[in-house]
Design a protein around this motif. Structure first.
Motif, mmCIF file in Angstrom:
data_model
loop_
_atom_site.group_PDB
_atom_site.id
_atom_site.type_symbol
_atom_site.label_atom_id
_atom_site.label_comp_id
_atom_site.label_asym_id
_atom_site.label_seq_id
_atom_site.Cartn_x
_atom_site.Cartn_y
_atom_site.Cartn_z
ATOM 1 N N GLY A 9 0.474 3.142 10.479
ATOM 2 C CA GLY A 9 0.728 4.510 10.050
ATOM 3 C C GLY A 9 -0.420 5.024 9.225
ATOM 4 O O GLY A 9 -1.527 4.455 9.230
ATOM 5 N N ASN A 10 -0.136 6.075 8.500
ATOM 6 C CA ASN A 10 -1.163 6.697 7.677
ATOM 7 C C ASN A 10 -0.450 7.404 6.530
ATOM 8 O O ASN A 10 0.473 8.176 6.756
ATOM 9 C CB ASN A 10 -1.952 7.706 8.525
ATOM 10 C CG ASN A 10 -3.194 8.185 7.827
ATOM 11 O OD1 ASN A 10 -3.147 8.563 6.667
ATOM 12 N ND2 ASN A 10 -4.304 8.159 8.538
ATOM 13 N N MET A 11 -0.864 7.089 5.319
ATOM 14 C CA MET A 11 -0.167 7.659 4.154
ATOM 15 C C MET A 11 -0.243 9.191 4.122
ATOM 16 O O MET A 11 0.646 9.839 3.601
ATOM 17 C CB MET A 11 -0.784 7.110 2.869
ATOM 18 C CG MET A 11 -2.216 7.578 2.696
ATOM 19 S SD MET A 11 -3.137 6.563 1.605
ATOM 20 C CE MET A 11 -4.753 7.328 1.711
ATOM 21 N N GLY A 12 -1.330 9.751 4.675
ATOM 22 C CA GLY A 12 -1.544 11.188 4.489
ATOM 23 C C GLY A 12 -1.814 11.964 5.757
ATOM 24 O O GLY A 12 -2.192 13.128 5.687
ATOM 25 N N THR A 54 0.835 -1.230 0.000
ATOM 26 C CA THR A 54 0.000 0.000 0.000
ATOM 27 C C THR A 54 0.861 1.268 0.000
ATOM 28 O O THR A 54 2.082 1.197 -0.019
ATOM 29 C CB THR A 54 -1.044 0.088 1.161
ATOM 30 O OG1 THR A 54 -0.467 0.671 2.325
ATOM 31 C CG2 THR A 54 -1.691 -1.224 1.473
ATOM 32 N N GLN A 55 0.180 2.382 0.055
ATOM 33 C CA GLN A 55 0.884 3.656 -0.009
ATOM 34 C C GLN A 55 1.743 3.827 1.244
ATOM 35 O O GLN A 55 1.339 3.431 2.330
ATOM 36 C CB GLN A 55 -0.113 4.827 -0.071
ATOM 37 C CG GLN A 55 -1.171 4.704 -1.144
ATOM 38 C CD GLN A 55 -2.434 4.008 -0.630
ATOM 39 O OE1 GLN A 55 -2.378 3.094 0.163
ATOM 40 N NE2 GLN A 55 -3.576 4.443 -1.121
ATOM 41 N N PRO A 56 2.907 4.463 1.103
ATOM 42 C CA PRO A 56 3.763 4.686 2.272
ATOM 43 C C PRO A 56 3.297 5.920 3.038
ATOM 44 O O PRO A 56 2.503 6.711 2.523
ATOM 45 C CB PRO A 56 5.122 4.962 1.626
ATOM 46 C CG PRO A 56 4.775 5.635 0.332
ATOM 47 C CD PRO A 56 3.478 5.020 -0.137
ATOM 48 N N PRO A 57 3.804 6.126 4.241
ATOM 49 C CA PRO A 57 3.547 7.419 4.897
ATOM 50 C C PRO A 57 4.369 8.473 4.165
ATOM 51 O O PRO A 57 5.594 8.518 4.302
ATOM 52 C CB PRO A 57 4.053 7.184 6.334
ATOM 53 C CG PRO A 57 4.863 5.934 6.319
ATOM 54 C CD PRO A 57 4.646 5.210 5.039
ATOM 55 N N TRP A 58 3.713 9.291 3.325
ATOM 56 C CA TRP A 58 4.450 10.153 2.381
ATOM 57 C C TRP A 58 5.366 11.162 3.063
ATOM 58 O O TRP A 58 6.360 11.594 2.482
ATOM 59 C CB TRP A 58 3.481 10.886 1.442
ATOM 60 C CG TRP A 58 2.822 9.959 0.478
ATOM 61 C CD1 TRP A 58 1.511 9.562 0.470
ATOM 62 C CD2 TRP A 58 3.437 9.261 -0.633
ATOM 63 N NE1 TRP A 58 1.279 8.673 -0.562
ATOM 64 C CE2 TRP A 58 2.433 8.469 -1.253
ATOM 65 C CE3 TRP A 58 4.727 9.222 -1.164
ATOM 66 C CZ2 TRP A 58 2.682 7.664 -2.363
ATOM 67 C CZ3 TRP A 58 4.974 8.415 -2.274
ATOM 68 C CH2 TRP A 58 3.963 7.655 -2.856
#
Ligand code: SF4
Length: 451
Positions: A416-419, A283-287
């Motif tokens: 975590g959370n990507m955004g 999935t998307q990383p924590p940007w």
């Protein structure tokens, strides 16, 4: 310890320029006599291209990821959205995007200080946030014409334990999406007052096929030891597919990039000089915290990508020898039908084959694809991001963890959370990485890659 040669990507600067140009074109569309539209990275973006070459889009997810990368702006966006009463556990891309509208600020102030309002919205819906995201955008802007395509049709895959295979999407499901696209074209022509051009649509569909197949070919090359690219760099490259997978510039760029990555492989150029173990993420990383990937390098650990980076844009098929490789492209644009309905049918059949659509239907499909990557790309372990910001791609991830472990792969999880940086604990994640590296039997090294 292996010592591989590294060098910067020759196309790196071009890649950065293309991305900025995308946001500039969108912002300045009106002053150049063009149109602006908004939709997601999953949107069937070949369709609006029939309106003209001066019709520019902004795609929701990469725009929101750009906001998330700028932690100060992101926090202001998130807080503005919360102040309006939207719940904090909604998709964090969506909340960043809404915040940019509420604040009336564009993430690229060099092109526009204010949020450039789109002329229309063309979205599709498989994640529960997709249509609702834009319903709110339309409301916030006092009503923007919106068309949303329902794409929850049927998986193009069946999985049996660790094996999976492709199946034909039922014709009625293809027709269901196709008919919505035909209606959308009539609708778009009406709301924009433009005459729709089928030849532009055909060109866009062919570009889409080129871009998505070539991106998968690039990801295939990640099988090589040492890996020619690391995942942090891949994020800056796959993004073009999320911006404009049906555009000429994107299809051309991926063709060029494929040649460069082939050349890196032929010359043994590595992403990191000390590749010792190989992992993938999910999935998307924590940007706001991409430095996590640089931290891995201190251990000689390269993240070669993920099902997400391979399969959100890449188009794949099972080859005769059982390997998973880039889907075979039509020989040329001339292989595509010339009538609107015929070309759209080919487009729909092609697009809904893509890996990332499949795991919306069942986590077993995602597990089977991840195990395939873990085996064939010779991975030592997997890092799973329990991403609270994206329910769409994270649902089922605990089942994926169990399946990967049962298949014999060490798995590390981090929350975590990507955004939404408020939901990422950097120190805790780094300490989990330390423990995971110990599990994989490697210690910190000192060599750093050339970036
Ligand atoms: S929750 Fe995830 S898949 Fe759904 S709209 Fe948000 S980013 Fe996209």
């Amino acid at each position: 310890m292996a010592a591989y040669k590294t060098e910067s990507l020759k196309l790196w600067n071009k890649s950065k320029e293309l991305r900025l140009k995308f946001y500039e074109n969108y912002a300045k569309a009106h002053e150049n006599g063009g149109l602006r539209w908004a939709g997601g990275a999953w949107t069937l973006d070949a369709v609006p291209r029939g309106l003209g070459d001066d019709v520019w889009s902004i795609t929701s997810e990469p725009y929101a990821a750009s906001i998330a990368f700028n932690r100060d702006f992101s926090l202001r966006c998130l807080e503005a959205t919360e102040k309006r009463g939207y719940a904090r556990d909604l998709c964090s891309y969506m909340r960043n995007y809404w915040g940019s509208i509420i604040l009336n600020e564009y993430a690229f102030p060099e092109f526009s200080k204010e949020w450039p309002k789109p002329d229309f919205i063309f979205q599709d819906h498989i994640c529960c946030s997709h249509a609702k995201w834009y319903q709110v955008v339309s409301d916030l802007e006092g009503g923007i014409p919106m068309y949303c395509v329902d794409v929850g049709i049927a998986p193009a895959m069946r999985a049996n334990g660790e094996d999976f295979n492709y199946v034909e999407i039922p014709p009625h499901a293809v027709e269901y999406v196709l008919n919505q696209c035909l209606d959308a074209i009539e609708w778009m022509a009406q709301v924009t007052g433009r005459t729709y051009n089928d030849e532009l649509l055909r060109k866009a569909i062919y570009n889409h096929m080129r871009a998505t197949s070539n991106w998968a070919s690039i990801c295939e090359l990640q099988r090589t030891v040492p890996a020619p690219l690391d995942e942090k760099s891949m994020y800056s490259l796959y993004v073009h597919g999320t911006l404009g997978k049906a555009s000429q510039w994107c299809a051309d760029f991926y063709e060029e990039l494929l040649e460069e990555v082939k050349d890196r492989v032929a010359r043994g150029i590595a992403a990191i000089p000390n590749e010792t173990v190989r992992v993938m993420s999910d999935t998307q990383p924590p940007w706001g915290f991409l430095k996590v990937f640089r931290y891995l390098e201190e251990f000689g650990c390269v993240s070669i990508g993920s099902l997400y980076t391979f399969g959100l844009i890449g188009q794949w098929e099972l080859k005769a020898d059982g390997s998973w490789g880039a889907k075979t492209m039509p020989e040329s644009i001339d292989s595509l039908p010339t009538d609107r309905e015929g070309m759209l049918r080919e487009y729909v059949k092609w697009e809904f084959n893509k890996p990332e659509w499949q795991h919306f239907y069942h986590p077993a499909l995602k597990s089977a694809m991840m195990i395939k990557i873990a085996r064939d790309w010779q991975l030592n372990g997997i890092m799973l991001h329990y991403n609270r910001g994206c329910e769409g791609l994270t649902v089922g991830i605990a089942e994926n963890r169990l399946a990967l472990q049962e298949a014999g792969f060490p798995v590390m999880t981090f929350e975590g959370n990507m955004g939404d940086e408020r939901e990422f604990d950097e120190a805790r994640t780094m300490s989990r990485i330390d423990s995971f590296m110990e599990t994989l039997g490697i210690k910190k090294q000192t060599q750093r890659a050339e970036h």
